[in-house]
Design an enzyme around this catalytic site. Structure first.
Site, PDB file in Angstrom:
ATOM      1  N   HIS A  12       0.655  -1.459   0.204  1.00 40.75           N
ATOM      2  CA  HIS A  12      -0.420  -0.220   0.176  1.00 40.75           C
ATOM      3  C   HIS A  12       1.058   1.674  -0.406  1.00 40.75           C
ATOM      4  O   HIS A  12       1.479   1.630   0.919  1.00 40.75           O
ATOM      5  CB  HIS A  12      -0.948   0.204   0.860  1.00 40.75           C
ATOM      6  CG  HIS A  12      -1.749  -0.959   0.777  1.00 40.75           C
ATOM      7  ND1 HIS A  12      -3.296  -0.315   1.603  1.00 40.75           N
ATOM      8  CD2 HIS A  12      -1.997  -2.018   0.773  1.00 40.75           C
ATOM      9  CE1 HIS A  12      -4.195  -1.819   1.381  1.00 40.75           C
ATOM     10  NE2 HIS A  12      -3.774  -2.468   0.805  1.00 40.75           N
TER      11      HIS A  12
ATOM     12  N   TYR B  79       4.087   6.347  10.472  1.00 42.93           N
ATOM     13  CA  TYR B  79       3.275   4.827   9.804  1.00 42.93           C
ATOM     14  C   TYR B  79       3.923   4.191   9.388  1.00 42.93           C
ATOM     15  O   TYR B  79       3.870   3.150   9.629  1.00 42.93           O
ATOM     16  CB  TYR B  79       2.389   5.764   9.216  1.00 42.93           C
ATOM     17  CG  TYR B  79       0.565   4.486   8.536  1.00 42.93           C
ATOM     18  CD1 TYR B  79       1.254   3.192   7.997  1.00 42.93           C
ATOM     19  CD2 TYR B  79      -0.409   4.856   9.651  1.00 42.93           C
ATOM     20  CE1 TYR B  79       0.024   2.424   8.039  1.00 42.93           C
ATOM     21  CE2 TYR B  79      -1.087   3.967   9.608  1.00 42.93           C
ATOM     22  CZ  TYR B  79      -1.062   2.620   8.560  1.00 42.93           C
ATOM     23  OH  TYR B  79      -2.226   1.847   8.493  1.00 42.93           O
TER      24      TYR B  79
ATOM     25  N   LYS C  94       1.291   0.257  15.427  1.00 40.32           N
ATOM     26  CA  LYS C  94       2.168  -0.355  15.897  1.00 40.32           C
ATOM     27  C   LYS C  94       2.802  -1.635  16.708  1.00 40.32           C
ATOM     28  O   LYS C  94       3.742  -1.348  17.224  1.00 40.32           O
ATOM     29  CB  LYS C  94       2.924   1.038  16.428  1.00 40.32           C
ATOM     30  CG  LYS C  94       2.650   2.877  15.730  1.00 40.32           C
ATOM     31  CD  LYS C  94       3.695   2.329  14.580  1.00 40.32           C
ATOM     32  CE  LYS C  94       3.881   3.440  13.305  1.00 40.32           C
ATOM     33  NZ  LYS C  94       3.294   2.319  12.153  1.00 40.32           N
TER      34      LYS C  94
ATOM     35  N   TYR D  48      -9.368   5.989   7.071  1.00 38.52           N
ATOM     36  CA  TYR D  48      -8.888   6.127   8.880  1.00 38.52           C
ATOM     37  C   TYR D  48      -9.952   7.431   8.863  1.00 38.52           C
ATOM     38  O   TYR D  48      -9.693   8.491   7.960  1.00 38.52           O
ATOM     39  CB  TYR D  48      -7.743   6.606   9.425  1.00 38.52           C
ATOM     40  CG  TYR D  48      -6.744   5.726   9.661  1.00 38.52           C
ATOM     41  CD1 TYR D  48      -6.512   4.697   8.085  1.00 38.52           C
ATOM     42  CD2 TYR D  48      -7.015   4.471  10.574  1.00 38.52           C
ATOM     43  CE1 TYR D  48      -4.768   4.073   8.516  1.00 38.52           C
ATOM     44  CE2 TYR D  48      -5.915   3.584  11.180  1.00 38.52           C
ATOM     45  CZ  TYR D  48      -5.410   3.488  10.085  1.00 38.52           C
ATOM     46  OH  TYR D  48      -4.174   2.792   9.879  1.00 38.52           O
TER      47      TYR D  48
ATOM     48  N   PRO E 253      -4.788   0.333  18.309  1.00 38.48           N
ATOM     49  CA  PRO E 253      -3.750  -0.189  17.382  1.00 38.48           C
ATOM     50  C   PRO E 253      -4.365   0.835  15.973  1.00 38.48           C
ATOM     51  O   PRO E 253      -3.821   0.758  14.824  1.00 38.48           O
ATOM     52  CB  PRO E 253      -4.958  -1.558  17.266  1.00 38.48           C
ATOM     53  CG  PRO E 253      -6.165  -1.031  17.889  1.00 38.48           C
ATOM     54  CD  PRO E 253      -5.889   0.057  19.054  1.00 38.48           C
TER      55      PRO E 253
HETATM   56  P1  FAS Z   1       0.568 -12.078  21.484  1.00 42.09           P
HETATM   57  O1  FAS Z   1      -0.102 -11.562  22.881  1.00 42.09           O
HETATM   58  O2  FAS Z   1      -0.364 -12.134  20.478  1.00 42.09           O
HETATM   59  O3  FAS Z   1       1.428 -13.566  22.065  1.00 42.09           O
HETATM   60  C1  FAS Z   1       1.543 -13.764  23.406  1.00 42.09           C
HETATM   61  C2  FAS Z   1       1.428 -15.367  23.304  1.00 42.09           C
HETATM   62  O4  FAS Z   1       1.653 -16.159  24.750  1.00 42.09           O
HETATM   63  C3  FAS Z   1       0.182 -15.547  23.052  1.00 42.09           C
HETATM   64  O5  FAS Z   1       0.082 -16.503  22.376  1.00 42.09           O
HETATM   65  C4  FAS Z   1      -1.020 -16.405  24.502  1.00 42.09           C
HETATM   66  O6  FAS Z   1      -1.235 -17.783  24.307  1.00 42.09           O
HETATM   67  C5  FAS Z   1       0.630 -16.938  24.914  1.00 42.09           C
HETATM   68  N1  FAS Z   1       1.141 -16.642  26.677  1.00 42.09           N
HETATM   69  C6  FAS Z   1       0.537 -16.015  27.384  1.00 42.09           C
HETATM   70  N2  FAS Z   1       0.688 -15.974  28.984  1.00 42.09           N
HETATM   71  C7  FAS Z   1       1.218 -17.552  28.733  1.00 42.09           C
HETATM   72  C8  FAS Z   1       2.288 -17.808  29.972  1.00 42.09           C
HETATM   73  N3  FAS Z   1       2.240 -17.814  31.292  1.00 42.09           N
HETATM   74  N4  FAS Z   1       2.735 -19.040  29.116  1.00 42.09           N
HETATM   75  C9  FAS Z   1       2.591 -19.356  27.773  1.00 42.09           C
HETATM   76  N5  FAS Z   1       1.791 -18.820  27.259  1.00 42.09           N
HETATM   77  C10 FAS Z   1       1.704 -17.529  27.331  1.00 42.09           C
HETATM   78  N6  FAS Z   1      -2.150  -4.647  16.612  1.00 42.09           N
HETATM   79  C11 FAS Z   1      -2.010  -3.956  15.552  1.00 42.09           C
HETATM   80  O7  FAS Z   1      -0.538  -3.633  15.250  1.00 42.09           O
HETATM   81  N7  FAS Z   1      -3.009  -3.951  14.656  1.00 42.09           N
HETATM   82  C12 FAS Z   1      -4.017  -4.584  15.181  1.00 42.09           C
HETATM   83  O8  FAS Z   1      -5.231  -3.654  14.518  1.00 42.09           O
HETATM   84  C13 FAS Z   1      -4.204  -4.930  16.864  1.00 42.09           C
HETATM   85  N8  FAS Z   1      -5.015  -5.344  16.948  1.00 42.09           N
HETATM   86  C14 FAS Z   1      -5.358  -6.038  18.238  1.00 42.09           C
HETATM   87  C15 FAS Z   1      -6.358  -6.903  18.095  1.00 42.09           C
HETATM   88  C16 FAS Z   1      -6.191  -7.609  20.223  1.00 42.09           C
HETATM   89  C17 FAS Z   1      -7.360  -8.065  21.140  1.00 42.09           C
HETATM   90  C18 FAS Z   1      -5.400  -7.755  21.064  1.00 42.09           C
HETATM   91  C19 FAS Z   1      -4.979  -7.966  21.858  1.00 42.09           C
HETATM   92  C20 FAS Z   1      -4.027  -6.772  20.125  1.00 42.09           C
HETATM   93  C21 FAS Z   1      -3.930  -6.272  18.878  1.00 42.09           C
HETATM   94  N9  FAS Z   1      -3.199  -5.587  18.142  1.00 42.09           N
HETATM   95  C22 FAS Z   1      -2.972  -4.865  17.304  1.00 42.09           C
HETATM   96  C23 FAS Z   1      -1.751  -5.162  18.909  1.00 42.09           C
HETATM   97  C24 FAS Z   1      -1.296  -7.045  18.408  1.00 42.09           C
HETATM   98  O9  FAS Z   1      -0.989  -7.731  17.009  1.00 42.09           O
HETATM   99  C25 FAS Z   1      -0.116  -7.137  19.054  1.00 42.09           C
HETATM  100  O10 FAS Z   1       1.081  -5.722  19.148  1.00 42.09           O
HETATM  101  C26 FAS Z   1       0.947  -8.750  18.813  1.00 42.09           C
HETATM  102  O11 FAS Z   1       0.072  -9.708  19.232  1.00 42.09           O
HETATM  103  C27 FAS Z   1       2.101  -8.520  19.944  1.00 42.09           C
HETATM  104  O12 FAS Z   1       2.315 -10.098  20.057  1.00 42.09           O
HETATM  105  P2  FAS Z   1       3.441 -10.852  21.021  1.00 42.09           P
HETATM  106  O13 FAS Z   1       4.613 -10.115  21.622  1.00 42.09           O
HETATM  107  O14 FAS Z   1       3.606 -11.922  20.182  1.00 42.09           O
HETATM  108  O15 FAS Z   1       1.534 -11.453  22.480  1.00 42.09           O
HETATM  109  C1  PHB Z   2      -6.071  -3.801  10.319  1.00 45.08           C
HETATM  110  O1  PHB Z   2      -6.492  -4.561   9.408  1.00 45.08           O
HETATM  111  O2  PHB Z   2      -7.032  -4.971  10.877  1.00 45.08           O
HETATM  112  C2  PHB Z   2      -5.678  -3.037  11.577  1.00 45.08           C
HETATM  113  C3  PHB Z   2      -4.719  -2.359   9.763  1.00 45.08           C
HETATM  114  C4  PHB Z   2      -5.137  -0.837  10.547  1.00 45.08           C
HETATM  115  C5  PHB Z   2      -4.400  -0.503  12.085  1.00 45.08           C
HETATM  116  C6  PHB Z   2      -5.255  -1.481  12.675  1.00 45.08           C
HETATM  117  C7  PHB Z   2      -5.805  -2.661  12.467  1.00 45.08           C
HETATM  118  O3  PHB Z   2      -4.026   0.977  12.624  1.00 45.08           O
END
Ligand code: FAS
Ligand code: PHB
Length: 389
Positions: free
Chosen positions: A72, A384, A296, A200, A292
């Site tokens: 993009h 971004y 980032k 957005y 989000p």
């Molecule tokens: P994660 O949380 O992805 O992974 C951590 C892992 O550790 C999980 O699989 C969990 O099961 C495991 N774990 C936890 N406790 C444990 C324990 N005690 N023992 C063993 N394993 C354990 N970021 C964006 O950039 N755009 C978005 O749109 C976006 N949407 C999101 C929506 C939600 C609901 C959430 C919660 C986050 C969102 N994020 C988004 C942020 C997300 O993408 C995170 O930045 C990303 O998952 C980070 O990855 P990890 O650091 O690996 O953490």
């Molecule tokens: C998504 O595609 O889930 C998405 C993209 C951009 C954002 C947040 C979420 O800033």
């Protein structure tokens, strides 16, 4: 069991670190609380910075990303019936890649399995012992059986609700937090995206985002009340609200369909300092959370992994500890810039009940300035697409 690096968490941070370490012959064991299917069922990030793309290439996992990801060159910003574009390619020479976090995680699992990487699923009772000693260990149970890992280093990649951050004594850590008074209701639908770039939207009814996963899989969000639950929103109510928050031409072009996933994410800004305690290193959501809005979360987890991988590779190649000693400061320097951008963009695009009419006028004035001023657009585009590692 013994290993060089015990990695707690089998999400993108833990898996990317494990795979990068493997490319330098450094052994690791990943401990994951859930099943692989559960991890892959989470719908999260959608936009990758070039830094993460390069790390996936270095990890030998970028083939499908290059084949199926979408470059993009810009994004659209809508307010009321107005809309303008931020041209990343013109302003920074760099695109972002639209490729879901689920697919990144799937590719990393495939690579770990192909390499015979050790991953223990459905683990419980993970406890970190002696992180501030020369011989840390991790104990855990799996299917009722107790295990103990002796590791040289421990990577806490277990997300916001994991055990790693809390394994740093409270007196040793400082936490910074801002909780936003709203959430994001997200819907995944097997429909063509309303636009070929993200939109957005700041509307008097609240924020909305039009994103995608591929040409027939769209991802949409609307700002919602923290008291909402997905069940409160029928598909029809979601589509009507999304249309009401978009410019009328865009709303007319929107193709709706059944939600195949519907979830609400609360929004917070959070940072834990330091990101290291002895031989325990925090990566990703275990150390920091961003709203989000600026895409980032996943991308800042990637830069943490980069710094930790470089530090551990340096140590095992030369015995030098400069990277290890400097990890927390180096990672936090970039984390705080991502926190600032995510907070700034969220404050610009969301509406809150406590906002005055003056506050709203400030948002519109800033959007008009961003629309007209190349320097303002450059600053936004550089943040971004991803600041340098
Ligand atoms: P994660 O949380 O992805 O992974 C951590 C892992 O550790 C999980 O699989 C969990 O099961 C495991 N774990 C936890 N406790 C444990 C324990 N005690 N023992 C063993 N394993 C354990 N970021 C964006 O950039 N755009 C978005 O749109 C976006 N949407 C999101 C929506 C939600 C609901 C959430 C919660 C986050 C969102 N994020 C988004 C942020 C997300 O993408 C995170 O930045 C990303 O998952 C980070 O990855 P990890 O650091 O690996 O953490
Ligand atoms: C998504 O595609 O889930 C998405 C993209 C951009 C954002 C947040 C979420 O800033």
């Amino acid at each position: 069991m013994r290993t060089q690096v015990a990695i707690i968490g089998g999400g993108p941070s833990g898996l990317l670190l494990a795979q990068l370490l493997h490319t330098r012959g450094i052994e690791s064991i990943v401990l994951e609380r859930r099943t692989k299917d559960h991890v892959l069922s989470r719908i999260r990030a959608g936009v990758l910075e070039q830094g993460l793309v390069r790390l996936m290439e270095e990890a030998g996992c970028a083939e499908r990303l290059h084949a199926e990801g979408f470059a993009h060159d810009g994004t659209l910003i809508a307010y009321g019936d107005e809309m303008f574009r931020i041209d990343f390619r013109d302003l920074t020479g760099t695109p972002v890649i639209v490729y879901g976090q689920t697919e990144v995680t799937r590719d990393l699992y495939a690579a770990r399995e192909a390499a015979g990487g050790q991953i223990a699923f459905e683990v419980d009772d993970v406890v970190i012992h002696g992180a501030d000693t020369e011989a840390p260990t991790v104990t855990y149970t799996q299917k009722g059986k107790a295990y103990r890992i002796e590791a040289a280093f421990i990577a806490g990649c277990d997300g916001f609700h994991g055990v790693s951050r809390r394994s740093i004594p409270e007196a040793q850590r400082q936490e910074y937090e801002k909780v936003y008074p709203y959430g994001w209701l997200g819907v995944l639908s097997e429909t063509p995206p309303v636009n070929d770039e993200l939109i957005y939207a700041n509307s008097h009814r609240g924020f909305a985002l039009c994103s995608m996963r591929n040409e027939n899989l769209s991802r949409y969000y609307v700002q919602c009340a923290l008291s909402d639950s997905p069940e409160d929103w029928t598909d029809a109510a979601f589509w009507a609200e999304l249309k009401a928050r978009l410019p009328s031409e865009t709303a007319q072009a929107l193709v709706t369909g059944p939600a195949i996933e519907k979830s609400i994410a609360p929004l917070r800004s959070f940072v834990c300092e330091p990101m290291r305690w002895g031989r325990l290193f925090l990566c990703g959501d275990a150390a920091h959370i961003v709203p989000p809005t600026g895409a980032k979360g996943l991308n800042t987890a990637a830069s943490d992994v980069h710094y930790l991988f470089e530090a551990l590779a340096q140590f095992y190649a030369t015995g030098e500890t400069e990277g290890i000693e400097g990890y927390s400061a180096r990672a936090l320097a970039r984390v705080w810039k991502a926190e600032r951008f995510s907070w700034w963009f969220s404050s610009l695009m969301h509406r809150t009940a406590d906002q005055s009419e003056f506050d709203h006028k400030m948002q519109i004035a800033e959007l008009n300035f961003l629309r007209a001023n190349r320097a303002a657009q450059m600053a936004m585009a550089q943040n971004y697409v991803g600041l340098p590692y």
